[in-house]
Design an enzyme around this catalytic site. Structure first.
Site, PDB file in Angstrom:
ATOM      1  N   ASP A  57       0.863  -1.182   0.000  1.00 50.17           N
ATOM      2  CA  ASP A  57       0.000   0.000   0.000  1.00 50.17           C
ATOM      3  C   ASP A  57       0.896   1.226   0.000  1.00 50.17           C
ATOM      4  O   ASP A  57       2.105   1.119   0.235  1.00 50.17           O
ATOM      5  CB  ASP A  57      -0.937   0.010   1.218  1.00 50.17           C
ATOM      6  CG  ASP A  57      -2.307   0.592   0.886  1.00 50.17           C
ATOM      7  OD1 ASP A  57      -2.351   1.616   0.161  1.00 50.17           O
ATOM      8  OD2 ASP A  57      -3.329   0.036   1.326  1.00 50.17           O
ATOM      9  N   HIS A 104     -13.156  -1.349  -7.799  1.00 48.32           N
ATOM     10  CA  HIS A 104     -14.433  -0.638  -7.913  1.00 48.32           C
ATOM     11  C   HIS A 104     -14.274   0.854  -7.581  1.00 48.32           C
ATOM     12  O   HIS A 104     -15.199   1.631  -7.785  1.00 48.32           O
ATOM     13  CB  HIS A 104     -15.522  -1.308  -7.059  1.00 48.32           C
ATOM     14  CG  HIS A 104     -15.514  -0.919  -5.616  1.00 48.32           C
ATOM     15  ND1 HIS A 104     -16.675  -0.673  -4.911  1.00 48.32           N
ATOM     16  CD2 HIS A 104     -14.507  -0.747  -4.733  1.00 48.32           C
ATOM     17  CE1 HIS A 104     -16.379  -0.364  -3.661  1.00 48.32           C
ATOM     18  NE2 HIS A 104     -15.071  -0.410  -3.540  1.00 48.32           N
TER      19      HIS A 104
END
Length: 202
Positions: A57, A104
């Site tokens: 990340d 998404h």
């Protein structure tokens, strides 16, 4: 994410664990791309002692989270600062990439850019992409539930130019990233807005 991890997490952890043959990914680490504090990777590492995970990340916050977890399986979960839009580390030999609710948030063009980066590793090491994300099923959800998902679709478009996708739309997006990138398996429990999808180079 904190709210999710303390409410629906148990349900989704079980779905994810059962949907994939995780024990087959022992040739290299499973890379949790965009994995935040690593809560999913740690749960999977607890369930599957033969696996190692790397949580990637931009700002991994592992210290506080690791302090709440026993030493095992923390020893098999490492953290790496990584921008998904940059090339993956040259010395990384992953058996699989895992993405939970990442795509998404992004329009197709950005997702395809990320996938093209992963494809180079997939071609070299036979890596798999495992994704758990929203998957629309026209007319197969209760009316209220479908309304919630459609609201999420509008919300994603308004904020990010992104959208929720049907399974054919997911397949088309992956095929655009690479002509040989194909869906191997999709599992979506009845009533769940999320599906677990597994893609590989064929």
């Amino acid at each position: 994410m904190t709210s999710w991890s303390t409410s629906l997490a148990t349900l989704y952890y079980g779905i994810l664990a059962d949907a994939v043959d995780w024990r087959s990914f022992t040739s290299g680490p499973v890379v949790d791309l965009g994995g935040g504090n690593g809560h999913v990777a740690i749960d999977l590492a607890t369930r599957f002692p033969s696996l190692e995970f790397i949580v990637q990340d931009l700002l991994p916050n592992e210290s506080a989270f690791k302090a709440t977890v026993p030493p095992e399986p923390v020893s098999r979960v490492t953290y790496q600062v990584q921008d998904a839009f940059n090339p993956q580390p040259e010395d990384l030999e992953p058996s699989a990439y895992f993405l939970k609710a990442v795509f998404h948030d992004w329009p197709d063009i950005a997702c395809i850019q990320i996938l093209k980066i992963l494809v180079s590793k997939m071609l070299k090491f036979g890596s798999t992409v495992i994704m758990m994300d929203q998957c629309l099923q026209e007319g197969k959800f209760p009316l209220y539930f479908e309304g919630v998902i459609r609201h999420s679709d509008i919300f994603m478009f308004s904020l990010f130019g992104a959208k929720e996708r049907t399974l054919p739309e997911w397949e088309a997006m992956f095929a655009t990233a690479h002509s040989r990138l194909r869906l191997e398996k999709a599992v979506q429990p009845s009533g769940s807005e999320s599906a677990v999808m597994q893609f590989a180079i064929t």
